[in-house]
Motif scaffolding. Structure first.
Motif, PDB file in Angstrom:
ATOM      1  N   MET A 302       0.836  -1.198   0.000  1.00  0.00           N
ATOM      2  CA  MET A 302       0.000   0.000   0.000  1.00  0.00           C
ATOM      3  C   MET A 302       0.871   1.247   0.000  1.00  0.00           C
ATOM      4  SD  MET A 302      -3.301  -0.667  -0.037  1.00  0.00           S
ATOM      5  CE  MET A 302      -4.144   0.645   0.835  1.00  0.00           C
ATOM      6  N   THR A 303       1.731   1.333  -1.000  1.00  0.00           N
ATOM      7  CA  THR A 303       2.592   2.500  -1.157  1.00  0.00           C
ATOM      8  C   THR A 303       2.569   2.940  -2.616  1.00  0.00           C
ATOM      9  OG1 THR A 303       4.537   1.092  -1.556  1.00  0.00           O
ATOM     10  CG2 THR A 303       4.141   1.828   0.711  1.00  0.00           C
ATOM     11  N   GLY A 304       2.771   4.240  -2.862  1.00  0.00           N
ATOM     12  CA  GLY A 304       2.800   4.740  -4.232  1.00  0.00           C
ATOM     13  C   GLY A 304       1.558   4.335  -5.002  1.00  0.00           C
ATOM     14  N   LEU A 305       1.751   3.821  -6.220  1.00  0.00           N
ATOM     15  CA  LEU A 305       0.625   3.386  -7.040  1.00  0.00           C
ATOM     16  C   LEU A 305      -0.076   2.165  -6.463  1.00  0.00           C
ATOM     17  CD1 LEU A 305       1.796   3.800 -10.745  1.00  0.00           C
ATOM     18  CD2 LEU A 305       0.260   5.239  -9.426  1.00  0.00           C
ATOM     19  N   GLY A 306       0.536   1.523  -5.466  1.00  0.00           N
ATOM     20  CA  GLY A 306      -0.130   0.403  -4.799  1.00  0.00           C
ATOM     21  C   GLY A 306      -1.457   0.802  -4.186  1.00  0.00           C
ATOM     22  N   LEU A 307      -1.579   2.069  -3.760  1.00  0.00           N
ATOM     23  CA  LEU A 307      -2.858   2.535  -3.215  1.00  0.00           C
ATOM     24  C   LEU A 307      -3.944   2.479  -4.276  1.00  0.00           C
ATOM     25  CD1 LEU A 307      -1.619   5.661  -1.218  1.00  0.00           C
ATOM     26  CD2 LEU A 307      -2.332   3.456  -0.276  1.00  0.00           C
ATOM     27  N   ALA A 308      -3.620   2.942  -5.492  1.00  0.00           N
ATOM     28  CA  ALA A 308      -4.595   2.935  -6.577  1.00  0.00           C
ATOM     29  C   ALA A 308      -4.885   1.515  -7.044  1.00  0.00           C
ATOM     30  CB  ALA A 308      -4.076   3.776  -7.743  1.00  0.00           C
ATOM     31  N   ILE A 309      -3.857   0.691  -7.148  1.00  0.00           N
ATOM     32  CA  ILE A 309      -4.055  -0.700  -7.574  1.00  0.00           C
ATOM     33  C   ILE A 309      -4.958  -1.420  -6.582  1.00  0.00           C
ATOM     34  CG2 ILE A 309      -2.894  -2.911  -7.945  1.00  0.00           C
ATOM     35  CD1 ILE A 309      -0.460  -1.260  -8.927  1.00  0.00           C
ATOM     36  N   ASN A 310      -4.678  -1.267  -5.298  1.00  0.00           N
ATOM     37  CA  ASN A 310      -5.500  -1.930  -4.277  1.00  0.00           C
ATOM     38  C   ASN A 310      -6.914  -1.380  -4.234  1.00  0.00           C
ATOM     39  OD1 ASN A 310      -3.979  -3.997  -2.642  1.00  0.00           O
ATOM     40  ND2 ASN A 310      -2.493  -2.330  -2.576  1.00  0.00           N
ATOM     41  N   ASP A 311      -7.081  -0.091  -4.542  1.00  0.00           N
ATOM     42  CA  ASP A 311      -8.423   0.484  -4.616  1.00  0.00           C
ATOM     43  C   ASP A 311      -9.251  -0.244  -5.668  1.00  0.00           C
ATOM     44  OD1 ASP A 311     -10.445   2.859  -4.346  1.00  0.00           O
ATOM     45  OD2 ASP A 311      -9.967   2.767  -6.488  1.00  0.00           O
ATOM     46  N   ARG A 312      -8.668  -0.454  -6.865  1.00  0.00           N
ATOM     47  CA  ARG A 312      -9.406  -1.122  -7.930  1.00  0.00           C
ATOM     48  C   ARG A 312      -9.628  -2.599  -7.597  1.00  0.00           C
ATOM     49  NH1 ARG A 312     -11.333   2.834  -8.794  1.00  0.00           N
ATOM     50  NH2 ARG A 312     -11.211   4.128 -10.660  1.00  0.00           N
ATOM     51  N   LEU A 313      -8.634  -3.250  -7.014  1.00  0.00           N
ATOM     52  CA  LEU A 313      -8.791  -4.668  -6.673  1.00  0.00           C
ATOM     53  C   LEU A 313      -9.853  -4.854  -5.586  1.00  0.00           C
ATOM     54  CD1 LEU A 313      -5.074  -5.868  -6.720  1.00  0.00           C
ATOM     55  CD2 LEU A 313      -6.839  -6.224  -8.464  1.00  0.00           C
ATOM     56  N   LYS A 314      -9.929  -3.922  -4.664  1.00  0.00           N
ATOM     57  CA  LYS A 314     -10.964  -3.990  -3.625  1.00  0.00           C
ATOM     58  C   LYS A 314     -12.352  -3.912  -4.254  1.00  0.00           C
ATOM     59  CE  LYS A 314     -12.566  -1.675   0.583  1.00  0.00           C
ATOM     60  NZ  LYS A 314     -12.330  -0.525   1.513  1.00  0.00           N
ATOM     61  N   ARG A 315     -12.500  -3.043  -5.254  1.00  0.00           N
ATOM     62  CA  ARG A 315     -13.785  -2.954  -5.951  1.00  0.00           C
ATOM     63  C   ARG A 315     -14.083  -4.250  -6.713  1.00  0.00           C
ATOM     64  NH1 ARG A 315     -15.238   2.553  -6.069  1.00  0.00           N
ATOM     65  NH2 ARG A 315     -13.488   3.937  -5.616  1.00  0.00           N
ATOM     66  N   ALA A 316     -13.039  -4.825  -7.316  1.00  0.00           N
ATOM     67  CA  ALA A 316     -13.234  -6.053  -8.071  1.00  0.00           C
ATOM     68  C   ALA A 316     -13.655  -7.204  -7.168  1.00  0.00           C
ATOM     69  CB  ALA A 316     -11.943  -6.428  -8.800  1.00  0.00           C
ATOM     70  N   ALA A 317     -13.208  -7.187  -5.907  1.00  0.00           N
ATOM     71  CA  ALA A 317     -13.499  -8.272  -4.979  1.00  0.00           C
ATOM     72  C   ALA A 317     -14.746  -8.046  -4.142  1.00  0.00           C
ATOM     73  CB  ALA A 317     -12.296  -8.487  -4.051  1.00  0.00           C
ATOM     74  N   ALA A 318     -15.368  -6.867  -4.292  1.00  0.00           N
ATOM     75  CA  ALA A 318     -16.526  -6.540  -3.465  1.00  0.00           C
ATOM     76  C   ALA A 318     -17.687  -7.464  -3.732  1.00  0.00           C
ATOM     77  CB  ALA A 318     -16.936  -5.081  -3.724  1.00  0.00           C
ATOM     78  N   PRO A 319     -18.557  -7.667  -2.728  1.00  0.00           N
ATOM     79  CA  PRO A 319     -19.756  -8.507  -2.955  1.00  0.00           C
ATOM     80  C   PRO A 319     -20.590  -7.975  -4.118  1.00  0.00           C
ATOM     81  CG  PRO A 319     -19.474  -7.990  -0.619  1.00  0.00           C
ATOM     82  CD  PRO A 319     -18.477  -7.149  -1.367  1.00  0.00           C
ATOM     83  N   ARG A 320     -21.109  -8.888  -4.914  1.00  0.00           N
ATOM     84  CA  ARG A 320     -21.886  -8.514  -6.096  1.00  0.00           C
ATOM     85  C   ARG A 320     -23.341  -8.269  -5.705  1.00  0.00           C
ATOM     86  NH1 ARG A 320     -18.246 -10.924  -9.760  1.00  0.00           N
ATOM     87  NH2 ARG A 320     -16.268 -10.797  -8.638  1.00  0.00           N
TER      88      ARG A 320
END
Length: 321
Positions: A302-320
């Protein structure tokens, strides 16, 4: 990022040719538009676009506005219906961006569109922006040329004070006349919705169309792209921060020596490379997973662009829904 020596370029032919060369090589160049100074990158170069996010310290991969020189170029990247063409005829070049369906074989980086099937696009009216776009001869992704969360720049001096040593160059084209970001309109099936108020008054849009448009406070108004929690979900279920892979999973890795990896966002742990690969690799691994398997994804710092990458991955993993 390695510190750069940021060049200040004049907006004459020599300066514009230097700026276009830097952009063609995947570099970052700030340039003036009538709204604010934009941080330009080749919109078809995923690594260059990822570098924009890194330079801005942007915490999430929101869609970026694509700047082009003319309507003919715009049609290579977006589909224009009658309503869109009416607005183009009235307000382009100018401070309004249109969110439109992507054209086939558009060639834009998926980071520009944030993996969506639409693109935000505009033709700026500023003479220097026009000259640079013609010299570059292609589309430029260009969010405001300032660190994320800071005040948008309306002069080359503003850019230099915020981005010196971070980007390759600034084209000095004087002060911006409008001084606020472009109005963003979404056009879908000839319906127009306001996504962001900006440099073009909404009243002018409504006068052109002959009717009111949906406003952000209206319950049926589409939200800005990327704000739905489960918006970036693949078909397969997603498990984050996986340190091992189960028999019913395919692994999207990050970093060296990750066992069982089917695809690796960056084997060297390079955040810019990982960001550039993110959307395409998510699509690819979803196809590999098919209907029988789910997707596991290695931990990403969760550093640098890792914040943005994890933001998108969190959305991808969210309950449908």
């Amino acid at each position: 990022m390695t510190e750069l020596k940021t060049q200040i370029l004049c907006d004459d032919q020599n300066g514009l040719e230097q700026a276009a060369s830097i952009l063609s090589d995947g570099g970052l160049v700030a340039f003036p538009t009538e709204t604010v100074y934009g941080l330009g990158a080749d919109a078809c170069n995923g690594h260059a676009v990822a570098s924009v996010y890194a330079a801005k310290g942007r915490p999430s991969f929101n869609p970026l506005i694509v700047h082009v020189a003319d309507l003919e170029t715009a049609k290579r990247f977006a589909q224009f219906d009658k309503t869109a063409l009416d607005l183009v005829g009235a307000f382009w070049p100018g401070p309004v961006s249109l969110v439109l369906p992507l054209a086939k074989n558009h060639g834009l980086s998926e980071l520009v569109t944030a993996g969506l099937d639409t693109v935000a696009i505009r033709i700026p009216a500023h003479e220097t922006a026009q000259a640079l776009l013609k010299a570059f001869d292609g589309p430029l992704a260009a969010p405001s040329a300032n660190p994320s969360g800071r005040i948008s720049p309306t002069s080359a001096g503003h850019v230099s004070s915020d981005m010196d040593g971070i980007i390759d160059a600034v084209v000095d084209g004087g002060k911006c006349k409008v001084g606020i970001e472009s109005t963003i309109l979404k056009i879908e099936d000839d319906r127009v919705s306001l996504l962001r108020a900006g440099g073009l008054p909404v009243e002018a849009v409504e006068a052109c169309l002959g009717h009111a448009i949906a406003k952000p406070q209206d319950p049926k108004t589409p939200q800005s792209p990327g704000q739905l929690q489960s918006h970036y979900a693949p078909n397969a279920a997603v498990r984050l921060n996986a340190t091992s892979v189960e028999s019913n999973e395919v692994l999207l890795g990050f970093g060296a020596d990750v066992k069982g990896t089917v695809l690796n966002l960056s084997a060297t742990g390079d955040m810019i490379e990982a960001a550039a690969n993110l959307f395409a690799y998510m699509r690819n691994i979803d196809g590999i997973a098919g209907v029988e398997k789910s997707i596991a994804i290695s931990p990403i710092p969760m550093t640098g662009l890792g914040l943005a990458i994890n933001d998108r991955l969190k959305r991808a993993a969210a309950p449908r829904d």
